[in-house]
Design a protein around this motif. Structure first.
Motif: not given
Length: 125
Positions: A11-13, A36-38, A90-91, A122-123
């Motif tokens: 988690s990051v802002q 990379w996928f999300r 976020t993903a 998570t942002v």
């Protein structure tokens, strides 16, 4: 057996930085394209960055200029440096690999048959 294991999510802002790492089994050598996928619930899986064994790269427009993909062929590692994170980043992020896929110009040809289990990013604002 091809195995991929991601880590580094968290988690990051908004505006923050994270680096994802994907450890690949020794079978994933420089012949493999890695990516990379999300995926966000309710949305289709999105390919965001890919890299050939010769370090040719391609990025989705949504992350171009903010994310950097890199690899260490000697260590069988794949990285994703994510800067300037946004809430829409976020993903669940997945590492993928296949020797029958490749970066060609701005696109990726072929498909990926080997996947990691994912790591959540998570942002928050």
């Amino acid at each position: 057996v091809v195995q991929l294991v991601e880590c580094g999510g968290g988690s990051v802002q908004t505006g923050g930085t994270l680096t994802l790492t994907c450890a690949a089994s020794r079978f994933v050598d420089s012949r493999y394209c890695m990516a990379w996928f999300r995926r966000t619930p309710g949305k289709e899986r999105e390919g965001i960055a890919a890299i050939n064994g010769d370090n040719t790269t391609a990025y989705a427009d949504s992350v171009n200029g903010r994310f950097t993909v890199s690899r260490d062929n000697a260590m069988n590692m794949l990285y994703l440096q994510m800067n300037g994170l946004k809430t829409e980043d976020t993903a669940m992020y997945y590492c993928a690999a296949d020797k029958f896929a490749c970066v060609y110009g701005p696109s990726v040809l072929g498909s990926f048959n080997y996947w990691g289990q994912g790591t959540q990013v998570t942002v928050s604002s």
